[in-house]
Motif scaffolding. Structure first.
Motif, PDB file in Angstrom:
ATOM      1  N   ALA A  93      11.048   2.137   5.236  1.00  0.00           N
ATOM      2  CA  ALA A  93      10.358   3.285   5.822  1.00  0.00           C
ATOM      3  C   ALA A  93      10.952   4.603   5.333  1.00  0.00           C
ATOM      4  N   ALA A  94      12.263   4.659   5.252  1.00  0.00           N
ATOM      5  CA  ALA A  94      12.911   5.882   4.765  1.00  0.00           C
ATOM      6  C   ALA A  94      12.516   6.164   3.317  1.00  0.00           C
ATOM      7  N   ALA A  95      12.470   5.137   2.488  1.00  0.00           N
ATOM      8  CA  ALA A  95      12.128   5.312   1.074  1.00  0.00           C
ATOM      9  C   ALA A  95      10.647   5.612   0.869  1.00  0.00           C
ATOM     10  N   LEU A  96       9.799   5.156   1.803  1.00  0.00           N
ATOM     11  CA  LEU A  96       8.355   5.290   1.637  1.00  0.00           C
ATOM     12  C   LEU A  96       7.732   6.342   2.553  1.00  0.00           C
ATOM     13  N   ASN A  97       8.574   7.116   3.246  1.00  0.00           N
ATOM     14  CA  ASN A  97       8.075   8.167   4.152  1.00  0.00           C
ATOM     15  C   ASN A  97       7.068   7.608   5.148  1.00  0.00           C
ATOM     16  N   ALA A  98       7.490   6.565   5.862  1.00  0.00           N
ATOM     17  CA  ALA A  98       6.595   5.893   6.805  1.00  0.00           C
ATOM     18  C   ALA A  98       7.357   5.541   8.076  1.00  0.00           C
ATOM     19  N   ASP A  99       6.635   5.101   9.072  1.00  0.00           N
ATOM     20  CA  ASP A  99       7.199   4.623  10.326  1.00  0.00           C
ATOM     21  C   ASP A  99       7.627   3.174  10.131  1.00  0.00           C
ATOM     22  N   TYR A 100       8.868   2.847  10.443  1.00  0.00           N
ATOM     23  CA  TYR A 100       9.386   1.502  10.202  1.00  0.00           C
ATOM     24  C   TYR A 100       8.609   0.437  10.982  1.00  0.00           C
ATOM     25  N   GLY A 120       0.815  -1.221   0.000  1.00  0.00           N
ATOM     26  CA  GLY A 120       0.000   0.000   0.000  1.00  0.00           C
ATOM     27  C   GLY A 120       0.844   1.264   0.000  1.00  0.00           C
ATOM     28  N   LEU A 121       1.879   1.289   0.810  1.00  0.00           N
ATOM     29  CA  LEU A 121       2.748   2.467   0.852  1.00  0.00           C
ATOM     30  C   LEU A 121       3.534   2.625  -0.442  1.00  0.00           C
ATOM     31  N   ARG A 122       3.926   1.515  -1.035  1.00  0.00           N
ATOM     32  CA  ARG A 122       4.636   1.581  -2.324  1.00  0.00           C
ATOM     33  C   ARG A 122       3.714   2.173  -3.391  1.00  0.00           C
ATOM     34  N   THR A 130       7.342   1.330  -8.441  1.00  0.00           N
ATOM     35  CA  THR A 130       7.329  -0.091  -8.776  1.00  0.00           C
ATOM     36  C   THR A 130       8.232  -0.813  -7.778  1.00  0.00           C
ATOM     37  N   GLN A 131       8.146  -2.121  -7.763  1.00  0.00           N
ATOM     38  CA  GLN A 131       9.052  -2.883  -6.909  1.00  0.00           C
ATOM     39  C   GLN A 131      10.501  -2.628  -7.317  1.00  0.00           C
ATOM     40  N   ALA A 132      10.749  -2.542  -8.607  1.00  0.00           N
ATOM     41  CA  ALA A 132      12.113  -2.290  -9.095  1.00  0.00           C
ATOM     42  C   ALA A 132      12.624  -0.928  -8.631  1.00  0.00           C
ATOM     43  N   GLN A 133      11.774   0.085  -8.674  1.00  0.00           N
ATOM     44  CA  GLN A 133      12.184   1.410  -8.219  1.00  0.00           C
ATOM     45  C   GLN A 133      12.465   1.419  -6.721  1.00  0.00           C
ATOM     46  N   LEU A 134      11.631   0.726  -5.963  1.00  0.00           N
ATOM     47  CA  LEU A 134      11.844   0.649  -4.523  1.00  0.00           C
ATOM     48  C   LEU A 134      13.132  -0.117  -4.227  1.00  0.00           C
ATOM     49  N   ALA A 135      13.385  -1.155  -4.981  1.00  0.00           N
ATOM     50  CA  ALA A 135      14.628  -1.922  -4.814  1.00  0.00           C
ATOM     51  C   ALA A 135      15.840  -1.037  -5.054  1.00  0.00           C
TER      52      ALA A 135
END
Length: 79
Positions: free
Chosen positions: A68-75, A26-28, A34-39
């Motif tokens: 969390a750092a990449a998705l601006n979320a709480d780990y 959901g956060l992605r 994409t999964q590749a971009q997050l990777a």
């Protein structure tokens, strides 16, 4: 007219068995990655991200912090 609410677990039944993976997906999507971009942003292999999202691999604290750092979320969402 009164708004009807639907419990999240009815809309997303996978929350019962794969809460961390569902949050990751959901956060992605929220960040339009994409999964590749997050990777690429995290250094976590794309296949591992896929496995995490599908509940086939645990996320772990180190990866949770990277995600969390990449998705601006709480780990802690991923633990």
């Amino acid at each position: 007219m009164r708004a009807t609410t639907i419990p999240a677990n009815e809309v997303f039944p996978e929350l019962a068995t794969n809460r961390a993976g569902t949050a990751l997906r959901g956060l992605r999507y929220r960040e339009d990655l994409t999964q590749a971009q997050l990777a690429e942003r995290t250094g976590i292999p794309q296949r591992h991200i896929s496995e995490m999202e599908n509940g086939k691999r645990g996320i772990g604290k180190d990866n949770a912090r990277k995600l969390a750092a990449a998705l601006n979320a709480d780990y802690r969402l991923f633990l």
